[in-house]
Enzyme design. Sequence first.
Site, PDB file in Angstrom:
ATOM      1  N   GLU A 222      27.913   2.603  39.315  1.00 44.80           N
ATOM      2  CA  GLU A 222      27.965   3.327  38.044  1.00 44.80           C
ATOM      3  C   GLU A 222      29.129   4.295  38.171  1.00 44.80           C
ATOM      4  O   GLU A 222      29.039   5.270  38.915  1.00 44.80           O
ATOM      5  CB  GLU A 222      26.668   4.109  37.802  1.00 44.80           C
ATOM      6  CG  GLU A 222      25.414   3.265  37.780  1.00 44.80           C
ATOM      7  CD  GLU A 222      25.332   2.354  36.575  1.00 44.80           C
ATOM      8  OE1 GLU A 222      26.100   2.555  35.622  1.00 44.80           O
ATOM      9  OE2 GLU A 222      24.521   1.431  36.603  1.00 44.80           O
TER      10      GLU A 222
ATOM     11  N   CYS B 264      28.737  11.303  32.869  1.00 40.70           N
ATOM     12  CA  CYS B 264      29.561  10.095  32.784  1.00 40.70           C
ATOM     13  C   CYS B 264      29.571   9.525  31.378  1.00 40.70           C
ATOM     14  O   CYS B 264      30.541   8.929  30.953  1.00 40.70           O
ATOM     15  CB  CYS B 264      29.052   9.054  33.760  1.00 40.70           C
ATOM     16  SG  CYS B 264      27.341   8.613  33.418  1.00 40.70           S
TER      17      CYS B 264
END
Length: 489
Positions: free
Chosen positions: A257, A291
């Site tokens: 990720e 993010c």
Amino acid sequence: MTMQPTLLNFINGQSVAAASGKTFDRLSPADGSLVQRVSEAGAPEVQAAVAAAKAALKGPWGTMDVSTRAALLYKLAEAIEANTELLLRAEIADTGKPISLASGLDIPRGAANFRVFIDMVKATHEASYQSSTPDGRGALNYTLRRPKGVIAVICPWNLPFLNVTWKLGPALALGNTVVVKPSEETPTTATMLAQIAKDVGVPDGVINIVHGFGPGSAGEFLTQHEDVAAITFTGETRTGTAIMKAAAEGTRPVSFELGGKNAGIVFADCDFDAAVEGITRSTYLNSGQVCLGTERVFVERPIFDKFVAALKAKAEALVIGDPMNAATTFGPLISLEHRDKVLSYFKRALDEGATLVTGGGVPSMPVDQSQGAWIQPTIWTGLSDDASVMREEIFGPCCNISPFDSEDEVVRRANDTRYGLSTTVWTTDLSRAHRMARNIEVGTVWINAWWLRDLRVPFGGSGLSGIGREGGEHSLDFYSEIRTVCVKL
Ligand code: NAD
Ligand code: 6OD
């Protein structure tokens, strides 16, 4: 902030100081004081942690049936909730995030990760097929889901507890053991989690924690270890590249990720107030260190000026200050180093032709917080899509707002990035919402929402944003091996 005793590594159920005696300091993002001295694991401690995790696969953990494991993980979720106050204090000391955020999101969602994934594992069923054989007796073919083995878990600093539980939930539910390398910036709550797990009866060696950095330190030693069966990593794209090279040795699978340069898209037909609120959250939550945060905002021209004014008012109304104060909505960045990086983008934005709408610098803070990594919520207009500030992930509380004139145009511009993590779209036109969901090239599209995800659906990105998906069945697949059994009847 009061200083705690040295934080040690956690190996085979014991707190362990590095044999080298090496430590590093964690400074408070809010006031620069020393929060914690941390024992830095070297190769011997990483070796011991992986050995403990490998041995635990063969111990009581390895033979435990799913319902016993489920009961333990449920107890762990309850114990997290019972320890909320302590976890909150530690998470806030490490990150500087406001207590409203940590108590509303990080800790409760962390506990949920254990319940959700064990429920999924309990509900998982295996495939079974009967086939014919030339002798007429037939065969039964079925699959078994087995743990993968020792999982290396490498975490970032922005959502330390949430991130580690997101990986440990499925890894433990499937019977794996783990060695976690938390971020050097935020080592505490992962270590507390390992102790809490021991206290509720998770066997020694199942969760091990090693502290340190990446290259030449615990991160690299762990990812290079030949007994690590798989690596799950959340962090920067360029770190992912280094870890992928380590994983290539031994062909270990990775789940990544990584970063994002996410778009927020606001159509003129949106619920205006909801859209302003949503983009405020997606740009400024956790001081932009998320993010899936929005750094590129596209607003349809008829409402552009009104939207810029409304977002400016929201940014200026954020309450900057003591993270432990319930009214605070905006904390410091993680460190002075990260603030330098973000401020360099603030300067570059002006060099690249931006008009500053608000922010752009360092706020003046009371004297006891003047050494903290504080920064102003910032908005620009006027950046062109090819400006470096529009192409590189900043990971700070800032966005550029650009006008657009058509759906095709905004799809093309939103997709003009090497990242592909998430997008938030604001419209009341149902057909358009579904068209956008199909045409925007990202892992997650939010419609009239942001960061609204049931833990059972996948999360992840394409391009520079990652490899694979975490959440739901995708986590179950990453953290297990499927074995096929063919039985001649
Ligand atoms: P980072 O990549 O600098 O560090 C992450 C972790 O990797 C740390 O624990 C670090 O010590 C370790 N590490 C660094 N080099 C290593 C190496 N060579 N080998 C092994 N381990 C190594 O990331 P960060 O600064 O902690 O986090 C911010 C980044 O994380 C941002 O880019 C953000 O977008 C990304 N992020 C992504 C997601 C997502 O779900 N996509 C979630 C959170 C954060
Ligand atoms: O909790 C989640 O749904 C999620 N996707 C968290 C990711 C956070 C990244 O910084």
